[in-house]
Design a protein around this motif. Sequence first.
Motif, PDB file in Angstrom:
ATOM      1  N   VAL A  94       7.273 -11.790 -13.381  1.00 13.86           N
ATOM      2  CA  VAL A  94       6.749 -10.646 -13.059  1.00 13.86           C
ATOM      3  C   VAL A  94       5.471 -10.464 -13.437  1.00 13.86           C
ATOM      4  O   VAL A  94       6.073  -9.245 -14.270  1.00 13.86           O
ATOM      5  N   THR A  95       4.086 -10.767 -13.668  1.00 18.30           N
ATOM      6  CA  THR A  95       2.848  -9.872 -14.235  1.00 18.30           C
ATOM      7  C   THR A  95       1.768  -9.731 -13.196  1.00 18.30           C
ATOM      8  O   THR A  95       1.558 -10.309 -11.793  1.00 18.30           O
ATOM      9  N   GLU A  96       0.918  -9.560 -14.038  1.00 19.75           N
ATOM     10  CA  GLU A  96      -0.460  -9.346 -12.883  1.00 19.75           C
ATOM     11  C   GLU A  96      -0.544  -8.146 -12.004  1.00 19.75           C
ATOM     12  O   GLU A  96      -0.785  -8.417 -10.739  1.00 19.75           O
ATOM     13  N   GLY A  97       0.628  -7.215 -12.077  1.00 18.14           N
ATOM     14  CA  GLY A  97       0.981  -6.419 -10.859  1.00 18.14           C
ATOM     15  C   GLY A  97      -0.730  -5.752 -10.325  1.00 18.14           C
ATOM     16  O   GLY A  97      -1.495  -5.140 -10.875  1.00 18.14           O
ATOM     17  N   LYS A  98      -1.053  -5.712  -9.096  1.00 15.10           N
ATOM     18  CA  LYS A  98      -1.935  -5.027  -8.455  1.00 15.10           C
ATOM     19  C   LYS A  98      -2.475  -4.393  -7.378  1.00 15.10           C
ATOM     20  O   LYS A  98      -2.006  -5.254  -6.071  1.00 15.10           O
ATOM     21  N   VAL A  99      -2.314  -3.527  -6.889  1.00 10.94           N
ATOM     22  CA  VAL A  99      -2.571  -2.380  -5.320  1.00 10.94           C
ATOM     23  C   VAL A  99      -4.127  -2.534  -4.899  1.00 10.94           C
ATOM     24  O   VAL A  99      -4.823  -2.102  -6.293  1.00 10.94           O
ATOM     25  N   LEU A 100      -4.452  -2.843  -4.011  1.00 17.69           N
ATOM     26  CA  LEU A 100      -5.673  -2.650  -3.636  1.00 17.69           C
ATOM     27  C   LEU A 100      -5.897  -1.190  -3.475  1.00 17.69           C
ATOM     28  O   LEU A 100      -5.163  -0.628  -3.003  1.00 17.69           O
ATOM     29  N   LEU A 101      -6.899  -0.430  -4.238  1.00 22.56           N
ATOM     30  CA  LEU A 101      -7.752   0.954  -3.733  1.00 22.56           C
ATOM     31  C   LEU A 101      -7.968   1.095  -2.330  1.00 22.56           C
ATOM     32  O   LEU A 101      -8.163   0.225  -1.709  1.00 22.56           O
ATOM     33  N   PRO A 102      -6.836   1.241  -1.548  1.00 25.68           N
ATOM     34  CA  PRO A 102      -7.165   1.836   0.124  1.00 25.68           C
ATOM     35  C   PRO A 102      -8.759   2.177   1.053  1.00 25.68           C
ATOM     36  O   PRO A 102      -9.221   3.395   0.032  1.00 25.68           O
ATOM     37  N   SER A 103      -8.629   2.248   1.368  1.00 20.83           N
ATOM     38  CA  SER A 103      -9.725   2.415   2.672  1.00 20.83           C
ATOM     39  C   SER A 103      -9.867   3.580   3.034  1.00 20.83           C
ATOM     40  O   SER A 103      -8.883   4.259   3.766  1.00 20.83           O
ATOM     41  N   ASP A 104     -10.349   4.946   3.174  1.00 17.79           N
ATOM     42  CA  ASP A 104      -9.751   5.947   4.086  1.00 17.79           C
ATOM     43  C   ASP A 104     -10.383   5.966   5.427  1.00 17.79           C
ATOM     44  O   ASP A 104     -10.575   4.925   6.019  1.00 17.79           O
ATOM     45  N   GLY A 105      -8.171   6.583   5.828  1.00 18.13           N
ATOM     46  CA  GLY A 105      -8.339   6.283   7.260  1.00 18.13           C
ATOM     47  C   GLY A 105      -7.532   5.060   7.396  1.00 18.13           C
ATOM     48  O   GLY A 105      -7.049   4.276   7.966  1.00 18.13           O
ATOM     49  N   VAL A 106      -7.094   4.123   6.210  1.00 14.77           N
ATOM     50  CA  VAL A 106      -6.457   2.526   7.111  1.00 14.77           C
ATOM     51  C   VAL A 106      -4.667   3.021   6.258  1.00 14.77           C
ATOM     52  O   VAL A 106      -5.157   3.350   5.552  1.00 14.77           O
ATOM     53  N   PRO A 107      -4.394   2.679   6.896  1.00 13.67           N
ATOM     54  CA  PRO A 107      -2.707   3.230   7.175  1.00 13.67           C
ATOM     55  C   PRO A 107      -2.524   2.353   5.900  1.00 13.67           C
ATOM     56  O   PRO A 107      -0.895   2.109   5.038  1.00 13.67           O
ATOM     57  N   GLU A 108      -2.794   1.240   5.659  1.00 11.85           N
ATOM     58  CA  GLU A 108      -2.396  -0.064   4.517  1.00 11.85           C
ATOM     59  C   GLU A 108      -3.091  -0.737   3.741  1.00 11.85           C
ATOM     60  O   GLU A 108      -4.271  -0.420   4.682  1.00 11.85           O
ATOM     61  N   THR A 109      -2.597  -1.440   3.041  1.00  7.02           N
ATOM     62  CA  THR A 109      -3.739  -2.389   2.121  1.00  7.02           C
ATOM     63  C   THR A 109      -2.984  -3.059   1.263  1.00  7.02           C
ATOM     64  O   THR A 109      -1.434  -3.405   1.953  1.00  7.02           O
ATOM     65  N   ALA A 110      -3.371  -4.051   0.395  1.00  9.39           N
ATOM     66  CA  ALA A 110      -2.827  -5.014  -0.310  1.00  9.39           C
ATOM     67  C   ALA A 110      -1.876  -5.253  -1.593  1.00  9.39           C
ATOM     68  O   ALA A 110      -2.666  -4.529  -2.015  1.00  9.39           O
ATOM     69  N   ALA A 111      -0.770  -5.800  -2.001  1.00  6.69           N
ATOM     70  CA  ALA A 111      -0.579  -5.950  -3.422  1.00  6.69           C
ATOM     71  C   ALA A 111      -0.623  -7.117  -4.115  1.00  6.69           C
ATOM     72  O   ALA A 111       0.622  -7.731  -2.822  1.00  6.69           O
ATOM     73  N   PHE A 112      -0.449  -7.690  -4.761  1.00  6.50           N
ATOM     74  CA  PHE A 112      -0.692  -8.535  -5.060  1.00  6.50           C
ATOM     75  C   PHE A 112       0.165  -8.872  -6.512  1.00  6.50           C
ATOM     76  O   PHE A 112       0.130  -7.605  -7.715  1.00  6.50           O
ATOM     77  N   PHE A 113       0.822 -10.176  -6.948  1.00 10.49           N
ATOM     78  CA  PHE A 113       1.593 -10.006  -8.687  1.00 10.49           C
ATOM     79  C   PHE A 113       1.609 -11.908  -8.324  1.00 10.49           C
ATOM     80  O   PHE A 113       1.525 -12.674  -8.234  1.00 10.49           O
ATOM     81  N   HIS A 114       2.014 -12.126  -9.582  1.00 12.45           N
ATOM     82  CA  HIS A 114       1.908 -13.952 -10.527  1.00 12.45           C
ATOM     83  C   HIS A 114       3.566 -13.751 -10.616  1.00 12.45           C
ATOM     84  O   HIS A 114       3.683 -12.703 -11.614  1.00 12.45           O
ATOM     85  N   ILE A 115       4.192 -14.306 -10.074  1.00 17.76           N
ATOM     86  CA  ILE A 115       5.233 -14.483 -10.290  1.00 17.76           C
ATOM     87  C   ILE A 115       5.369 -15.858 -10.864  1.00 17.76           C
ATOM     88  O   ILE A 115       5.798 -16.889 -10.613  1.00 17.76           O
ATOM     89  N   ALA A 116       6.429 -16.064 -11.763  1.00 14.09           N
ATOM     90  CA  ALA A 116       6.522 -17.360 -12.514  1.00 14.09           C
ATOM     91  C   ALA A 116       8.643 -17.571 -12.491  1.00 14.09           C
ATOM     92  O   ALA A 116       9.328 -16.880 -13.081  1.00 14.09           O
ATOM     93  N   ASN A 117       8.906 -18.753 -12.148  1.00 19.19           N
ATOM     94  CA  ASN A 117       9.967 -19.118 -12.512  1.00 19.19           C
ATOM     95  C   ASN A 117       9.968 -20.490 -13.438  1.00 19.19           C
ATOM     96  O   ASN A 117       9.638 -21.129 -13.852  1.00 19.19           O
TER      97      ASN A 117
END
Length: 180
Positions: free
Chosen positions: A57-80
């Motif tokens: 698992v590489t390239e982990g990123k979490v989007l900086l959340p917007s003010d007042g928004v209760p959730e955000t998104a995260a992304f990874f690159h997964i290689a098998n």
Amino acid sequence: MKRITDPLSTLKRLDRRRLRDGALTALVPVAACSVALAGLTAWVGTGRAGSPAVIRVTEGKVLLPSDGVPETAAFFHIANEGGSADSLVRITARDVPGEITLSRHRMQQGNAAYRSTIDSVSVAAGDSLAMSPSGVDLTVPVPSDQWRSGDLVPFTLEFRRSGRVKVLAVVVRPDSASLT
């Protein structure tokens, strides 16, 4: 004049016919098994037969959340990199105040999109999965002490066969993140 045939020769002819028909009938499954055996032999010869999934698992990123928004998104690159498929089934993060869900985003007409929660996502042997805003990603609850750009967030990704993989994701601004 009617020809008289020897009953013994008639029996021999019938036996030969039955033998030929039986041999032809057996030839089909024997040929199929031979082809399958040749394929399995080639697979074993490559050294991948029975090898377990090897997840990276590489390239982990979490989007900086917007003010007042209760959730955000995260992304990874997964290689098998192994010889067997595996599935991502659970994600946790100790700094996150709730359940992280695996989501799939789908586009509709008029550039509208919707997200649906999924239980797992498979990564085939020798393949990879690049999470993105237009495909599979993680929906992450935002902690009360807001993240800042550049912060590192520890995640644990749990795979059905490979077990747990611990990885760090960096918090990035949505407008500066290369996510695909």
